[in-house]
Design an enzyme around this catalytic site. Structure first.
Site, mmCIF file in Angstrom:
data_model
loop_
_atom_site.group_PDB
_atom_site.id
_atom_site.type_symbol
_atom_site.label_atom_id
_atom_site.label_comp_id
_atom_site.label_asym_id
_atom_site.label_seq_id
_atom_site.Cartn_x
_atom_site.Cartn_y
_atom_site.Cartn_z
ATOM 1 N NE ARG A 125 22.745 11.466 61.801
ATOM 2 C CZ ARG A 125 23.114 11.029 61.217
ATOM 3 N NH1 ARG A 125 22.259 9.623 61.082
ATOM 4 N NH2 ARG A 125 24.270 10.533 60.963
ATOM 5 C CB SER A 126 24.246 17.658 57.102
ATOM 6 O OG SER A 126 24.948 16.464 57.387
ATOM 7 C CB SER A 127 22.861 11.835 56.305
ATOM 8 O OG SER A 127 24.029 11.973 56.275
ATOM 9 N NE ARG A 130 24.906 17.396 53.062
ATOM 10 C CZ ARG A 130 25.889 16.621 53.824
ATOM 11 N NH1 ARG A 130 26.695 16.252 51.958
ATOM 12 N NH2 ARG A 130 27.222 17.433 54.294
ATOM 13 C CD GLU A 150 5.796 19.215 63.949
ATOM 14 O OE1 GLU A 150 6.854 19.974 63.464
ATOM 15 O OE2 GLU A 150 5.159 18.687 64.710
ATOM 16 C CD GLN A 169 22.954 16.886 64.174
ATOM 17 O OE1 GLN A 169 23.343 16.357 64.155
ATOM 18 N NE2 GLN A 169 22.932 18.632 63.266
ATOM 19 C CE LYS A 187 -2.278 22.757 72.461
ATOM 20 N NZ LYS A 187 -2.316 23.822 71.437
ATOM 21 C CD GLN A 191 0.504 12.670 73.467
ATOM 22 O OE1 GLN A 191 0.018 11.670 73.180
ATOM 23 N NE2 GLN A 191 -0.199 13.218 74.302
#
Lengths: 218, 390
Positions: A125-127, A130, A150, A169, A187, A191
């Site tokens: 998400r852009s927050s 940033r 990751e 998102q 694999k 999970q």
């Protein structure tokens, strides 16, 4: 998003992969073709994106006797990848400190099951972008499980993340063809906690290891 | 005991405390407990051991033991790896019998494949708490209870059903249920008022009572750790567990005991244990089961009865978690999980259109993941709802 698809006669054609909007997503959830669980707030489903929350399980890299993360079979599994990761858990509302240049394996709070003809493209998400965290990944049609992410802090100062916060998102796209995710051995299956890379199970690496042995008369 | 030996004991504690005093807890209840330990240690530091008499030295020795054990619980509380899902479910079961406000539940993962237990050694020693209050004016409103799990099976929700049995030991100890059953059964037999069927049932489950000498010895020598007490306690805990997980603990019991047909000093035969649970679940008329139920109700005010809600779902076969609606379904999850494990795994393959053979370890992994996530989702949704409404 545009993808180059090969037609049966061998010619290539630009074909548009349709992004799914809020109505499409809700319809898929309604007829149980798409599973997102738990969906704590309906407004996580936006017009073109679905917000996903940070889960409570993490795998962090640790310094041990392994000199490196070994993505090859040329060292006879002397440096197993799994031993370079340590599991840690938090509770909802707790925090997790992401250090500069640290890569941490985390997973979404939500367990998902995608339809056989829908794939997801992930972004922060852009927050959070940033603040200096980035991810980029695709989730294949038919995938089921929590989404592995990751997280890498490319900032110069640590970032304190809250467990359960919506941090990334997904945009869902129609794949224009139905596939069976479980047609071949997987694999990563169902999970719910992040799993260290199973790269050493890749068949390609086995072939490449044979070539390396042949070339070096081993 | 010499004061010098007490000094040795306290030095050991001080050495441990030099690190443990910096422990940091996010849980306020643990912080409070830790502060109380600090107050006691600081007060002991000011005492002159050389002027204490033998009784006072022994008293201090036990207080230091208590402090050591408390630190052991707090230090080993492996919060960063704790399988909090199973702890949550057990706490829900505990609430049926006792207020959980009285306890701080900590968890430890131990290197012992059979290491499932509730360590209640700090729970029931009332003398130590009154001594501490008297000597140092410190009162522990909450007591530590430690749930031990084998490290290698901490995510094995099929094996973890054993913890319901262990919870039974905790409840038994708290209410001293075994002690009352012990006396009542022996009195019933001694009264000569039992009919032939009742006598036969007692001898089936406690065969050594047919020996008059043994009978008299047991009647005159109650001990919570003798053969008869141990066997009653085991039957009680099996019964206790089956209220929540039906006969699932039998599956695991048969597995760990290799279906032992003979009794030992600590445990009845597995055959008898399995039969005892089956009598309760099938409501087969049984003098013993009724006796256990009635005595438990008289002591605790809680009925021994089915306390779970069955999960009617095909979600696991479809590779998705179960949407738990009611806390009682949490217990039912284990039954559902065991059912999927015992059923042919082709059901999963067919339901999920899987084109390759599922190995046993893959099914094991999938089932444990789905049980864990089903519980986890219920916890998350409950906490979210609570936060939104407050």
């Amino acid at each position: 998003m545009e993808t180059l698809l090969s037609k049966p006669n061998g010619s290539l054609q630009n074909q548009v992969s349709m992004i799914l909007n809020k109505e499409d997503v809700n319809k898929l959830i309604g007829n149980k073709k798409l599973v997102i669980s738990p969906l704590l707030e309906r407004d996580q489903i936006g017009e073109l994106t679905i917000d996903f929350r940070l889960g409570y399980n993490f795998l962090v890299t640790i310094h041990n006797n392994n000199p490196f993360l070994d993505a090859s079979l040329n060292n006879d599994d002397k440096f197993p990848l799994k031993s370079s990761f340590q599991e840690t858990r938090r509770l909802l509302g707790d925090t997790f400190l992401l250090h500069p240049n640290q890569t941490v394996l985390a997973s979404s709070l939500e367990y998902i099951k995608l339809p056989q003809n829908v794939y997801a493209v992930l972004s922060m998400r852009s927050s959070y972008l940033r603040m200096g965290i980035s991810i980029s990944a695709i989730v294949q049609p038919g995938y089921c499980g929590c989404i592995s992410i990751e997280l890498t802090n490319i900032n110069t100062i640590p970032i304190n993340l809250t467990i359960g916060a919506a941090i990334f998102q997904a945009r869902l796209y129609n794949a224009n063809a139905t596939t069976n995710y479980f047609a071949k051995k997987r694999k990563y299956m169902c999970q719910v906690r992040p799993v260290a890379s199973n790269v050493n199970d890749d068949n390609d690496l086995k072939e490449l290891n044979k070539i390396w042995k042949n070339n070096n008369h081993l | 005991m010499q004061s010098k030996l007490l000094e040795l004991h306290f030095s050991q504690l001080q050495f441990e405390w030099s690190k443990a005093k910096y422990n940091n807890y996010s849980d306020l209840r643990k912080k409070d407990y830790h502060t109380k330990l600090a107050t006691i240690i600081s007060a002991i530091e000011k005492e002159n051991f050389q002027i204490l008499n033998d009784t006072e030295i022994t008293q201090r020795f036990h207080v230091i033991d208590f402090l050591f054990k408390s630190l052991e619980f707090l230090n080993n509380s492996t919060t960063s790896t704790i399988p909090f899902e199973i702890v949550y479910v057990l706490s829900e079961a505990l609430k049926d019998w006792s207020s959980t406000d009285d306890y701080i539940i900590v968890t430890s993962l131990i290197n012992n494949i059979n290491g499932f237990s509730f360590d209640n050694s700090l729970m029931f020693n009332d003398f130590i708490y009154s001594d501490i209050e008297l000597l140092y004016d410190v009162k522990f409103e909450k007591k530590l209870v430690q749930i031990n799990l084998p490290l290698s099976l901490s995510r094995d929700y099929l094996a973890n059903v054993v913890l319901y049995h262990e919870l039974g030991h905790f409840i038994d100890r708290k209410f001293e249920i075994t002690r009352v059953i012990y006396i009542e059964i022996l009195n019933s037999v001694a009264s000569g008022k039992l009919n032939t069927n009742e006598q036969a049932e007692i001898l089936e489950y406690f065969p050594y009572l047919s020996d008059d000498k043994m009978f008299s010895w047991l009647k005159d020598n109650y001990n919570p750790f003798n053969l008869f007490s141990n066997h009653i306690a085991e039957y009680f805990c099996d019964l206790f567990a089956s209220q929540y997980i039906k006969n699932c603990s039998n599956h695991y019991l048969e597995y760990i005991t290799l279906n032992q047909k003979n009794y030992s000093i600590t445990h009845p035969s597995t055959t008898n244990r399995v039969n005892f649970v089956e009598m309760f679940l099938k409501r087969t008329p049984s003098f013993l089961v009724e006796h256990f139920e009635n005595i438990t109700y008289k002591i605790t005010g809680v009925n021994v009865e089915n306390k779970l809600a069955e999960v009617d779902s095909k979600n696991f076969e479809s590779l998705i978690p179960v949407e738990i609606q009611d806390g009682k379904e949490l217990h039912g999850l284990f039954i559902y999980g065991w059912k999927v494990w015992l059923d042919p795994w082709d059901n999963i393959k067919k339901q999920s259109n899987i084109g390759f053979d599922l190995s046993q370890v893959k099914v094991y992994e999938i089932l444990n993941n789905l049980i864990e996530k089903s519980i986890g989702n219920f916890i998350v949704k409950t906490e979210w709802k609570l936060a939104k409404s407050s």
